[in-house]
Design a protein around this motif. Structure first.
Motif, PDB file in Angstrom:
ATOM      1  N   PRO A 162      -3.095  11.782  -2.633  1.00 39.84           N
ATOM      2  CA  PRO A 162      -2.532  12.350  -3.866  1.00 39.84           C
ATOM      3  C   PRO A 162      -3.242  11.936  -5.149  1.00 39.84           C
ATOM      4  CG  PRO A 162      -1.121  10.627  -2.982  1.00 39.84           C
ATOM      5  CD  PRO A 162      -2.178  10.864  -1.974  1.00 39.84           C
ATOM      6  N   GLU A 163      -4.019  10.874  -5.085  1.00 38.74           N
ATOM      7  CA  GLU A 163      -4.704  10.393  -6.292  1.00 38.74           C
ATOM      8  C   GLU A 163      -6.195  10.649  -6.197  1.00 38.74           C
ATOM      9  OE1 GLU A 163      -1.885   6.438  -6.692  1.00 38.74           O
ATOM     10  OE2 GLU A 163      -3.225   6.762  -4.985  1.00 38.74           O
ATOM     11  N   ASP A 164      -6.717  11.352  -7.205  1.00 39.13           N
ATOM     12  CA  ASP A 164      -8.173  11.553  -7.237  1.00 39.13           C
ATOM     13  C   ASP A 164      -8.880  10.246  -7.531  1.00 39.13           C
ATOM     14  OD1 ASP A 164      -7.896  14.769  -8.913  1.00 39.13           O
ATOM     15  OD2 ASP A 164      -7.902  14.244  -6.783  1.00 39.13           O
ATOM     16  N   GLN A 165      -8.228   9.411  -8.353  1.00 38.27           N
ATOM     17  CA  GLN A 165      -8.863   8.176  -8.792  1.00 38.27           C
ATOM     18  C   GLN A 165      -7.805   7.098  -8.942  1.00 38.27           C
ATOM     19  OE1 GLN A 165     -12.042   8.457 -11.768  1.00 38.27           O
ATOM     20  NE2 GLN A 165     -11.117   6.763 -12.878  1.00 38.27           N
ATOM     21  N   VAL A 166      -8.177   5.889  -8.568  1.00 40.58           N
ATOM     22  CA  VAL A 166      -7.308   4.725  -8.735  1.00 40.58           C
ATOM     23  C   VAL A 166      -8.106   3.668  -9.476  1.00 40.58           C
ATOM     24  CG1 VAL A 166      -6.109   2.857  -7.557  1.00 40.58           C
ATOM     25  CG2 VAL A 166      -5.931   5.190  -6.681  1.00 40.58           C
ATOM     26  N   ASN A 167      -7.512   3.144 -10.547  1.00 40.42           N
ATOM     27  CA  ASN A 167      -8.163   2.088 -11.341  1.00 40.42           C
ATOM     28  C   ASN A 167      -7.386   0.794 -11.173  1.00 40.42           C
ATOM     29  OD1 ASN A 167     -10.169   3.814 -12.737  1.00 40.42           O
ATOM     30  ND2 ASN A 167      -8.339   4.740 -13.615  1.00 40.42           N
ATOM     31  N   VAL A 168      -8.106  -0.265 -10.867  1.00 41.60           N
ATOM     32  CA  VAL A 168      -7.473  -1.565 -10.635  1.00 41.60           C
ATOM     33  C   VAL A 168      -8.339  -2.640 -11.286  1.00 41.60           C
ATOM     34  CG1 VAL A 168      -6.731  -3.221  -8.869  1.00 41.60           C
ATOM     35  CG2 VAL A 168      -6.486  -0.762  -8.466  1.00 41.60           C
ATOM     36  N   ALA A 169      -7.701  -3.629 -11.840  1.00 43.83           N
ATOM     37  CA  ALA A 169      -8.449  -4.767 -12.387  1.00 43.83           C
ATOM     38  C   ALA A 169      -8.841  -5.712 -11.253  1.00 43.83           C
ATOM     39  CB  ALA A 169      -7.595  -5.503 -13.414  1.00 43.83           C
ATOM     40  N   GLU A 170     -10.003  -6.282 -11.388  1.00 42.51           N
ATOM     41  CA  GLU A 170     -10.479  -7.228 -10.362  1.00 42.51           C
ATOM     42  C   GLU A 170      -9.469  -8.346 -10.177  1.00 42.51           C
ATOM     43  OE1 GLU A 170     -14.099  -9.280 -11.375  1.00 42.51           O
ATOM     44  OE2 GLU A 170     -14.709  -9.404  -9.263  1.00 42.51           O
ATOM     45  N   GLY A 171      -9.219  -8.671  -8.910  1.00 33.52           N
ATOM     46  CA  GLY A 171      -8.277  -9.729  -8.599  1.00 33.52           C
ATOM     47  C   GLY A 171      -6.856  -9.229  -8.343  1.00 33.52           C
ATOM     48  N   ASN A 172      -6.567  -8.021  -8.791  1.00 31.17           N
ATOM     49  CA  ASN A 172      -5.238  -7.447  -8.553  1.00 31.17           C
ATOM     50  C   ASN A 172      -5.184  -6.783  -7.179  1.00 31.17           C
ATOM     51  OD1 ASN A 172      -4.458  -8.302 -11.042  1.00 31.17           O
ATOM     52  ND2 ASN A 172      -4.173  -6.266 -11.936  1.00 31.17           N
ATOM     53  N   PRO A 173      -3.975  -6.615  -6.656  1.00 29.00           N
ATOM     54  CA  PRO A 173      -3.865  -5.879  -5.390  1.00 29.00           C
ATOM     55  C   PRO A 173      -4.131  -4.392  -5.609  1.00 29.00           C
ATOM     56  CG  PRO A 173      -1.696  -6.466  -6.231  1.00 29.00           C
ATOM     57  CD  PRO A 173      -2.685  -7.130  -7.123  1.00 29.00           C
ATOM     58  N   LEU A 174      -4.632  -3.747  -4.571  1.00 32.50           N
ATOM     59  CA  LEU A 174      -4.890  -2.311  -4.676  1.00 32.50           C
ATOM     60  C   LEU A 174      -4.225  -1.566  -3.533  1.00 32.50           C
ATOM     61  CD1 LEU A 174      -7.200  -1.034  -2.511  1.00 32.50           C
ATOM     62  CD2 LEU A 174      -8.631  -2.651  -3.746  1.00 32.50           C
ATOM     63  N   THR A 175      -3.863  -0.327  -3.831  1.00 32.59           N
ATOM     64  CA  THR A 175      -3.330   0.581  -2.815  1.00 32.59           C
ATOM     65  C   THR A 175      -3.949   1.945  -3.022  1.00 32.59           C
ATOM     66  OG1 THR A 175      -1.193  -0.565  -2.701  1.00 32.59           O
ATOM     67  CG2 THR A 175      -1.265   1.700  -1.877  1.00 32.59           C
ATOM     68  N   VAL A 176      -4.445   2.519  -1.941  1.00 38.00           N
ATOM     69  CA  VAL A 176      -4.936   3.893  -1.952  1.00 38.00           C
ATOM     70  C   VAL A 176      -4.052   4.665  -0.980  1.00 38.00           C
ATOM     71  CG1 VAL A 176      -6.897   5.417  -1.608  1.00 38.00           C
ATOM     72  CG2 VAL A 176      -7.265   3.087  -2.424  1.00 38.00           C
ATOM     73  N   LYS A 177      -3.432   5.719  -1.477  1.00 41.36           N
ATOM     74  CA  LYS A 177      -2.388   6.389  -0.698  1.00 41.36           C
ATOM     75  C   LYS A 177      -2.925   7.508   0.194  1.00 41.36           C
ATOM     76  CE  LYS A 177       1.189   5.410  -4.098  1.00 41.36           C
ATOM     77  NZ  LYS A 177       2.140   5.971  -5.070  1.00 41.36           N
ATOM     78  N   CYS A 178      -2.249   7.665   1.326  1.00 38.72           N
ATOM     79  CA  CYS A 178      -2.585   8.735   2.264  1.00 38.72           C
ATOM     80  C   CYS A 178      -1.320   9.164   2.984  1.00 38.72           C
ATOM     81  CB  CYS A 178      -3.620   8.255   3.271  1.00 38.72           C
ATOM     82  SG  CYS A 178      -3.970   9.413   4.610  1.00 38.72           S
ATOM     83  N   THR A 179      -1.052  10.441   3.013  1.00 41.37           N
ATOM     84  CA  THR A 179       0.024  10.983   3.845  1.00 41.37           C
ATOM     85  C   THR A 179      -0.562  12.060   4.734  1.00 41.37           C
ATOM     86  OG1 THR A 179       0.657  12.606   2.184  1.00 41.37           O
ATOM     87  CG2 THR A 179       1.818  10.496   2.146  1.00 41.37           C
ATOM     88  N   TYR A 180       0.096  12.292   5.853  1.00 44.30           N
ATOM     89  CA  TYR A 180      -0.471  13.210   6.847  1.00 44.30           C
ATOM     90  C   TYR A 180       0.622  14.106   7.408  1.00 44.30           C
ATOM     91  CZ  TYR A 180       1.743  10.105  10.162  1.00 44.30           C
ATOM     92  OH  TYR A 180       2.678   9.375  10.840  1.00 44.30           O
ATOM     93  N   SER A 181       0.185  15.169   8.025  1.00 45.19           N
ATOM     94  CA  SER A 181       1.087  16.078   8.714  1.00 45.19           C
ATOM     95  C   SER A 181       0.408  16.535   9.999  1.00 45.19           C
ATOM     96  CB  SER A 181       1.412  17.285   7.836  1.00 45.19           C
ATOM     97  OG  SER A 181       2.182  18.227   8.550  1.00 45.19           O
ATOM     98  N   VAL A 182       0.967  16.112  11.134  1.00 46.73           N
ATOM     99  CA  VAL A 182       0.470  16.549  12.442  1.00 46.73           C
ATOM    100  C   VAL A 182       1.665  16.847  13.333  1.00 46.73           C
ATOM    101  CG1 VAL A 182      -1.667  15.204  12.282  1.00 46.73           C
ATOM    102  CG2 VAL A 182       0.334  14.223  13.407  1.00 46.73           C
ATOM    103  N   SER A 183       1.423  17.580  14.390  1.00 46.73           N
ATOM    104  CA  SER A 183       2.534  17.945  15.265  1.00 46.73           C
ATOM    105  C   SER A 183       2.819  16.885  16.314  1.00 46.73           C
ATOM    106  CB  SER A 183       2.237  19.280  15.951  1.00 46.73           C
ATOM    107  OG  SER A 183       1.022  19.188  16.660  1.00 46.73           O
ATOM    108  N   GLY A 184       1.809  16.122  16.686  1.00 42.42           N
ATOM    109  CA  GLY A 184       1.985  15.116  17.720  1.00 42.42           C
ATOM    110  C   GLY A 184       1.767  13.726  17.182  1.00 42.42           C
ATOM    111  N   ASN A 185       1.365  12.828  18.068  1.00 41.48           N
ATOM    112  CA  ASN A 185       1.068  11.467  17.646  1.00 41.48           C
ATOM    113  C   ASN A 185      -0.221  11.424  16.828  1.00 41.48           C
ATOM    114  OD1 ASN A 185       3.259  10.332  18.988  1.00 41.48           O
ATOM    115  ND2 ASN A 185       2.137  10.205  20.911  1.00 41.48           N
ATOM    116  N   PRO A 186      -0.193  10.775  15.686  1.00 41.78           N
ATOM    117  CA  PRO A 186      -1.403  10.734  14.861  1.00 41.78           C
ATOM    118  C   PRO A 186      -2.287   9.547  15.209  1.00 41.78           C
ATOM    119  CG  PRO A 186       0.395   9.742  13.660  1.00 41.78           C
ATOM    120  CD  PRO A 186       0.951  10.138  15.011  1.00 41.78           C
TER     121      PRO A 186
END
Lengths: 113, 115
Positions: B7-31
Protein backbone atom coordinates in the motif's frame (compact mmCIF):
# COMPACT_ATOMS: atom_id res chain seq x y z
CA UNK A 1 31.82 -16.85 -10.12
CA UNK A 2 28.46 -15.16 -10.80
CA UNK A 3 25.48 -17.47 -10.26
CA UNK A 4 23.20 -15.84 -12.86
CA UNK A 5 24.96 -13.77 -15.46
CA UNK A 6 23.40 -11.66 -18.19
CA UNK A 7 25.01 -10.03 -21.18
CA UNK A 8 25.05 -7.32 -22.18
CA UNK A 9 24.46 -5.16 -19.12
CA UNK A 10 23.60 -2.14 -21.23
CA UNK A 11 22.17 -2.04 -24.71
CA UNK A 12 21.38 1.11 -26.69
CA UNK A 13 19.89 0.66 -30.13
CA UNK A 14 17.63 2.19 -32.75
CA UNK A 15 13.99 1.44 -33.35
CA UNK A 16 13.47 -1.39 -35.78
CA UNK A 17 16.68 -3.21 -34.91
CA UNK A 18 16.92 -6.79 -33.63
CA UNK A 19 18.83 -7.56 -30.44
CA UNK A 20 19.52 -10.45 -28.11
CA UNK A 21 20.18 -10.74 -24.41
CA UNK A 22 21.87 -13.83 -23.03
CA UNK A 23 21.53 -15.48 -19.66
CA UNK A 24 23.57 -18.24 -18.11
CA UNK A 25 23.24 -19.87 -14.71
CA UNK A 26 25.58 -22.18 -12.85
CA UNK A 27 23.22 -23.08 -10.02
CA UNK A 28 21.86 -26.22 -11.63
CA UNK A 29 18.29 -24.96 -11.34
CA UNK A 30 15.50 -26.44 -13.40
CA UNK A 31 13.60 -23.28 -14.15
CA UNK A 32 14.63 -20.03 -15.78
CA UNK A 33 12.63 -16.86 -16.28
CA UNK A 34 12.66 -13.56 -18.11
CA UNK A 35 11.19 -10.57 -16.34
CA UNK A 36 10.68 -7.03 -17.58
CA UNK A 37 10.98 -4.12 -15.16
CA UNK A 38 9.59 -0.87 -16.49
CA UNK A 39 10.49 2.68 -15.57
CA UNK A 40 8.06 2.58 -12.63
CA UNK A 41 9.86 -0.52 -11.33
CA UNK A 42 6.89 -2.84 -11.94
CA UNK A 43 7.99 -6.41 -12.48
CA UNK A 44 6.28 -8.43 -15.17
CA UNK A 45 7.02 -12.02 -15.98
CA UNK A 46 7.51 -12.65 -19.66
CA UNK A 47 8.55 -16.27 -20.02
CA UNK A 48 9.43 -19.28 -17.95
CA UNK A 49 11.29 -22.39 -19.05
CA UNK A 50 11.54 -25.65 -17.14
CA UNK A 51 14.22 -28.01 -18.38
CA UNK A 52 14.26 -26.28 -21.78
CA UNK A 53 10.48 -26.46 -22.09
CA UNK A 54 8.38 -23.32 -22.22
CA UNK A 55 5.87 -23.34 -19.34
CA UNK A 56 4.83 -19.71 -18.96
CA UNK A 57 4.31 -17.36 -21.85
CA UNK A 58 2.57 -14.24 -20.72
CA UNK A 59 0.98 -11.72 -23.02
CA UNK A 60 4.13 -10.64 -24.76
CA UNK A 61 4.37 -9.48 -28.37
CA UNK A 62 5.63 -12.23 -30.63
CA UNK A 63 8.56 -9.98 -31.47
CA UNK A 64 10.01 -11.44 -28.27
CA UNK A 65 11.29 -14.97 -28.64
CA UNK A 66 13.04 -16.91 -25.89
CA UNK A 67 15.39 -19.75 -26.65
CA UNK A 68 16.80 -22.26 -24.23
CA UNK A 69 19.59 -24.28 -25.85
CA UNK A 70 20.22 -26.15 -22.61
CA UNK A 71 19.22 -26.10 -18.97
CA UNK A 72 21.85 -23.52 -18.08
CA UNK A 73 21.00 -20.95 -20.74
CA UNK A 74 17.98 -18.86 -21.61
CA UNK A 75 18.33 -16.20 -24.25
CA UNK A 76 15.89 -13.49 -25.26
CA UNK A 77 15.72 -12.27 -28.82
CA UNK A 78 13.76 -9.18 -29.69
CA UNK A 79 12.82 -8.28 -33.27
CA UNK A 80 11.82 -4.90 -34.62
CA UNK A 81 12.49 -3.02 -31.42
CA UNK A 82 10.04 -0.32 -30.37
CA UNK A 83 10.38 2.62 -27.99
CA UNK A 84 8.15 0.85 -25.47
CA UNK A 85 10.61 -2.02 -25.23
CA UNK A 86 12.97 0.21 -23.28
CA UNK A 87 13.23 -1.38 -19.85
CA UNK A 88 15.47 -3.48 -17.66
CA UNK A 89 15.23 -7.17 -18.44
CA UNK A 90 16.05 -9.63 -15.70
CA UNK A 91 16.86 -13.27 -15.99
CA UNK A 92 16.06 -15.38 -12.93
CA UNK A 93 16.38 -19.02 -11.97
CA UNK A 94 14.86 -21.26 -9.37
CA UNK A 95 14.04 -24.81 -8.45
CA UNK A 96 10.71 -26.05 -9.72
CA UNK A 97 8.08 -25.97 -7.05
CA UNK A 98 6.14 -23.61 -4.85
CA UNK A 99 8.56 -23.03 -2.04
CA UNK A 100 11.80 -22.11 -3.76
CA UNK A 101 13.16 -18.62 -4.05
CA UNK A 102 14.39 -17.03 -7.26
CA UNK A 103 17.93 -15.94 -8.04
CA UNK A 104 18.18 -12.91 -10.30
CA UNK A 105 20.80 -11.67 -12.67
CA UNK A 106 21.98 -8.09 -12.51
CA UNK A 107 19.73 -7.02 -15.34
CA UNK A 108 20.17 -5.79 -18.90
CA UNK A 109 19.11 -2.19 -19.46
CA UNK A 110 17.72 -1.81 -22.96
CA UNK A 111 17.28 1.68 -24.38
CA UNK A 112 15.54 2.04 -27.72
CA UNK A 113 16.04 5.40 -29.45
CA UNK B 1 -8.00 -13.50 -8.33
CA UNK B 2 -4.58 -13.71 -6.83
CA UNK B 3 -2.98 -10.41 -5.92
CA UNK B 4 -0.40 -8.73 -3.75
CA UNK B 5 -0.71 -5.20 -2.45
CA UNK B 6 2.03 -3.01 -1.09
CA UNK B 7 0.00 0.00 0.00
CA UNK B 8 2.92 2.39 0.42
CA UNK B 9 4.96 3.58 -2.54
CA UNK B 10 7.57 4.94 -0.17
CA UNK B 11 8.46 4.57 3.50
CA UNK B 12 10.76 7.03 5.27
CA UNK B 13 12.45 6.05 8.51
CA UNK B 14 15.18 7.62 10.58
CA UNK B 15 18.29 5.54 11.11
CA UNK B 16 18.08 3.50 14.28
CA UNK B 17 14.28 3.46 14.33
CA UNK B 18 12.22 0.35 13.67
CA UNK B 19 10.85 -0.07 10.17
CA UNK B 20 7.84 -1.81 8.69
CA UNK B 21 7.07 -2.36 5.03
CA UNK B 22 3.53 -3.57 4.52
CA UNK B 23 2.24 -6.35 2.30
CA UNK B 24 -1.20 -7.90 1.99
CA UNK B 25 -2.19 -10.72 -0.31
CA UNK B 26 -5.18 -12.46 -1.78
CA UNK B 27 -4.99 -16.11 -2.84
CA UNK B 28 -7.48 -18.93 -2.91
CA UNK B 29 -5.32 -21.54 -1.22
CA UNK B 30 -2.36 -21.67 1.10
CA UNK B 31 0.05 -18.83 0.40
CA UNK B 32 3.76 -19.11 0.07
CA UNK B 33 5.11 -15.62 0.75
CA UNK B 34 8.41 -13.99 -0.15
CA UNK B 35 10.27 -10.73 0.30
CA UNK B 36 12.94 -9.53 -2.08
CA UNK B 37 15.16 -6.45 -2.01
CA UNK B 38 16.51 -4.53 -4.97
CA UNK B 39 19.41 -2.14 -4.50
CA UNK B 40 19.91 0.57 -7.16
CA UNK B 41 20.99 -0.81 -10.51
CA UNK B 42 21.06 -4.36 -9.19
CA UNK B 43 18.99 -7.49 -9.53
CA UNK B 44 16.52 -8.61 -6.89
CA UNK B 45 17.83 -10.54 -3.91
CA UNK B 46 15.85 -12.97 -1.82
CA UNK B 47 15.38 -11.84 1.80
CA UNK B 48 13.04 -14.36 3.42
CA UNK B 49 10.04 -16.57 2.91
CA UNK B 50 7.10 -18.06 4.75
CA UNK B 51 6.12 -21.57 3.79
CA UNK B 52 4.65 -23.09 6.92
CA UNK B 53 5.22 -23.21 10.66
CA UNK B 54 6.21 -20.29 12.85
CA UNK B 55 4.47 -17.09 11.80
CA UNK B 56 7.59 -15.02 12.47
CA UNK B 57 10.21 -15.62 9.83
CA UNK B 58 13.77 -14.36 10.07
CA UNK B 59 15.82 -13.52 7.03
CA UNK B 60 18.93 -11.82 5.73
CA UNK B 61 20.39 -8.52 6.97
CA UNK B 62 18.40 -8.63 10.24
CA UNK B 63 15.00 -8.51 8.55
CA UNK B 64 12.01 -10.49 9.70
CA UNK B 65 8.42 -10.80 8.60
CA UNK B 66 5.24 -11.82 10.32
CA UNK B 67 2.63 -13.92 8.61
CA UNK B 68 -0.89 -13.08 9.74
CA UNK B 69 -3.44 -15.37 8.19
CA UNK B 70 -6.53 -13.59 9.51
CA UNK B 71 -5.35 -10.25 8.15
CA UNK B 72 -3.79 -11.83 5.05
CA UNK B 73 -0.66 -9.84 5.67
CA UNK B 74 3.07 -10.46 5.57
CA UNK B 75 4.73 -7.26 6.78
CA UNK B 76 8.49 -6.88 6.65
CA UNK B 77 10.15 -5.53 9.78
CA UNK B 78 13.50 -4.61 11.22
CA UNK B 79 14.09 -3.41 14.79
CA UNK B 80 16.74 -0.83 13.95
CA UNK B 81 17.09 0.62 10.45
CA UNK B 82 20.42 1.27 8.74
CA UNK B 83 21.08 3.76 5.97
CA UNK B 84 22.26 0.80 3.91
CA UNK B 85 18.74 -0.68 4.10
CA UNK B 86 17.58 2.00 1.67
CA UNK B 87 16.33 0.09 -1.36
CA UNK B 88 13.24 -1.12 -3.18
CA UNK B 89 11.39 -3.97 -1.49
CA UNK B 90 9.07 -6.42 -3.23
CA UNK B 91 6.56 -8.77 -1.67
CA UNK B 92 5.51 -11.82 -3.69
CA UNK B 93 3.18 -14.80 -3.25
CA UNK B 94 2.65 -18.20 -4.78
CA UNK B 95 -0.73 -19.86 -4.55
CA UNK B 96 -0.61 -23.61 -4.26
CA UNK B 97 -4.08 -23.82 -5.76
CA UNK B 98 -3.05 -21.88 -8.83
CA UNK B 99 -1.72 -24.97 -10.57
CA UNK B 100 1.55 -23.36 -11.55
CA UNK B 101 4.59 -21.97 -9.82
CA UNK B 102 4.15 -18.40 -10.96
CA UNK B 103 4.98 -15.70 -8.46
CA UNK B 104 2.56 -12.81 -8.07
CA UNK B 105 4.48 -9.62 -7.32
CA UNK B 106 3.62 -6.46 -5.47
CA UNK B 107 4.42 -3.08 -6.99
CA UNK B 108 7.35 -2.49 -4.67
CA UNK B 109 7.96 -0.09 -1.80
CA UNK B 110 10.86 2.29 -1.77
CA UNK B 111 12.45 2.40 1.65
CA UNK B 112 14.47 5.49 2.52
CA UNK B 113 16.50 5.51 5.71
CA UNK B 114 17.67 8.97 6.72
CA UNK B 115 20.81 9.46 8.84
Amino acid sequence: DTAVSQTPKYLVTQMGNDKSIKCEQNLGHDTMYWYKQDSKKFLKIMFSYNNKELIINETVPNRFSPKSPDKAHLNLHINSLELGDSAVYFCATGLAGYTGELFFGEGSRLTVL
Amino acid sequence: AQSVAQPEDQVNVAEGNPLTVKCTYSVSGNPYLFWYVQYPNRGLQFLLKYITGDNLVKGSYGFEAEFNKSQTSFHLKKPSALVSDSALYFCAVRDKNAGNYQLIWGAGTKLIIKP
